[in-house]
Design a protein around this motif. Structure first.
Motif, PDB file in Angstrom:
ATOM      1  N   TYR A   1      50.591  62.625  27.755  1.00  0.00           N
ATOM      2  CA  TYR A   1      50.318  63.164  28.934  1.00  0.00           C
ATOM      3  C   TYR A   1      49.965  64.669  28.990  1.00  0.00           C
ATOM      4  O   TYR A   1      49.460  65.236  29.966  1.00  0.00           O
ATOM      5  N   ASP A   2      50.421  65.466  28.015  1.00  0.00           N
ATOM      6  CA  ASP A   2      50.058  66.856  27.950  1.00  0.00           C
ATOM      7  C   ASP A   2      48.422  67.012  27.661  1.00  0.00           C
ATOM      8  O   ASP A   2      47.873  67.833  28.521  1.00  0.00           O
ATOM      9  N   LYS A   3      47.968  66.094  27.165  1.00  0.00           N
ATOM     10  CA  LYS A   3      46.616  65.942  26.681  1.00  0.00           C
ATOM     11  C   LYS A   3      45.841  65.865  28.201  1.00  0.00           C
ATOM     12  O   LYS A   3      44.820  66.407  28.788  1.00  0.00           O
ATOM     13  N   ARG A   4      46.444  64.774  28.962  1.00  0.00           N
ATOM     14  CA  ARG A   4      45.914  64.348  30.347  1.00  0.00           C
ATOM     15  C   ARG A   4      46.051  65.696  31.372  1.00  0.00           C
ATOM     16  O   ARG A   4      45.100  65.912  31.831  1.00  0.00           O
ATOM     17  N   GLU A   5      46.957  66.304  30.929  1.00  0.00           N
ATOM     18  CA  GLU A   5      47.195  67.500  32.036  1.00  0.00           C
ATOM     19  C   GLU A   5      46.293  68.638  31.771  1.00  0.00           C
ATOM     20  O   GLU A   5      45.715  69.322  32.541  1.00  0.00           O
ATOM     21  N   SER A   6      46.047  68.961  30.249  1.00  0.00           N
ATOM     22  CA  SER A   6      45.171  70.240  29.994  1.00  0.00           C
ATOM     23  C   SER A   6      43.871  69.458  30.275  1.00  0.00           C
ATOM     24  O   SER A   6      42.948  70.445  30.840  1.00  0.00           O
ATOM     25  N   GLU A   7      43.305  68.349  30.381  1.00  0.00           N
ATOM     26  CA  GLU A   7      41.876  67.885  30.845  1.00  0.00           C
ATOM     27  C   GLU A   7      41.836  68.182  32.155  1.00  0.00           C
ATOM     28  O   GLU A   7      40.848  68.469  32.677  1.00  0.00           O
ATOM     29  N   ALA A   8      42.993  68.018  32.949  1.00  0.00           N
ATOM     30  CA  ALA A   8      42.924  67.988  34.527  1.00  0.00           C
ATOM     31  C   ALA A   8      42.705  69.399  34.916  1.00  0.00           C
ATOM     32  O   ALA A   8      41.952  69.833  35.620  1.00  0.00           O
ATOM     33  N   LYS A   9      43.394  70.151  34.084  1.00  0.00           N
ATOM     34  CA  LYS A   9      43.131  71.770  34.437  1.00  0.00           C
ATOM     35  C   LYS A   9      41.739  72.128  33.935  1.00  0.00           C
ATOM     36  O   LYS A   9      41.253  73.132  34.938  1.00  0.00           O
ATOM     37  N   ARG A  10      41.291  71.826  32.823  1.00  0.00           N
ATOM     38  CA  ARG A  10      39.985  72.012  32.553  1.00  0.00           C
ATOM     39  C   ARG A  10      38.939  71.430  33.586  1.00  0.00           C
ATOM     40  O   ARG A  10      37.991  72.224  34.020  1.00  0.00           O
ATOM     41  N   ASP A  11      39.242  70.628  34.056  1.00  0.00           N
ATOM     42  CA  ASP A  11      38.154  69.957  35.163  1.00  0.00           C
ATOM     43  C   ASP A  11      38.472  70.739  36.453  1.00  0.00           C
ATOM     44  O   ASP A  11      37.269  71.145  37.110  1.00  0.00           O
ATOM     45  N   ALA A  12      39.469  71.147  36.821  1.00  0.00           N
ATOM     46  CA  ALA A  12      39.908  71.817  37.995  1.00  0.00           C
ATOM     47  C   ALA A  12      39.048  73.360  37.977  1.00  0.00           C
ATOM     48  O   ALA A  12      38.478  73.613  38.787  1.00  0.00           O
ATOM     49  N   GLN A  13      39.381  73.833  36.680  1.00  0.00           N
ATOM     50  CA  GLN A  13      38.396  75.164  36.682  1.00  0.00           C
ATOM     51  C   GLN A  13      36.995  75.114  36.570  1.00  0.00           C
ATOM     52  O   GLN A  13      36.321  76.009  37.061  1.00  0.00           O
ATOM     53  N   ARG A  14      36.398  74.083  35.994  1.00  0.00           N
ATOM     54  CA  ARG A  14      35.067  73.630  36.043  1.00  0.00           C
ATOM     55  C   ARG A  14      34.635  73.399  37.653  1.00  0.00           C
ATOM     56  O   ARG A  14      33.618  74.195  37.973  1.00  0.00           O
TER      57      ARG A  14
END
Length: 157
Positions: A132-145
């Protein structure tokens, strides 16, 4: 305008480390190599994937780093995945030993580079991410992009 010096160029990088681990702290360590190994590393034929560092008998060792045999090395080539000794100060080794004894912490090589003629490895004191941490960091990266993309679109007009 002068280009900013970004430090030594990475000869090998563990790109998956930031995806799989939270990097808490980093340490720079020298590495003991043979002549044919350093020649092969300078050609970019090293792989840090699936490698890790371990402290045993008061010494730090880099385990499972793959260095392809040097083409002109003939009988001087050594085992590609042999354990290689890391050069750290005794105080750093004791500090790392105490921190890696804690549950969930490990030493992961992040980058391999040459600095002042010597091969160095950047070690990260890392704690493993859960799924779930990996999914969360991926979601943050997508939002930043998405935010960066929206800002670029707004600046066009």
């Amino acid at each position: 305008m002068a280009k900013k010096d970004e430090g030594p160029k990475a000869l090998a990088q563990n790109k998956k480390a930031s995806h799989d681990y939270f990097i808490e702290d980093t340490y720079e360590a020298g590495i003991v190599l043979t002549g044919t190994e350093i020649k092969s590393i300078r050609q970019g034929k090293a792989n840090l994937q699936d490698s890790f560092a371990r402290i045993s008998n008061g010494e730090a060792w880099l385990i499972n780093m793959h260095v392809s045999p040097f083409e002109q090395g003939n009988r001087f080539n050594v085992d590609p995945t042999r354990s290689r000794k890391l050069l750290l100060h005794k105080g750093e080794i004791m500090k790392l030993l105490g921190q890696t004894k804690e549950r969930g912490y490990s030493l992961i090589p992040l980058k391999l580079y040459v600095k002042n003629g010597f091969c160095k490895v950047l070690l990260g004191l890392a704690k493993g991410k859960k799924h779930y941490d990996k999914r969360e960091s991926e979601a943050k990266r997508d939002a930043q992009r998405e935010m960066q993309r929206a800002l670029r679109e707004r600046q066009k007009y």
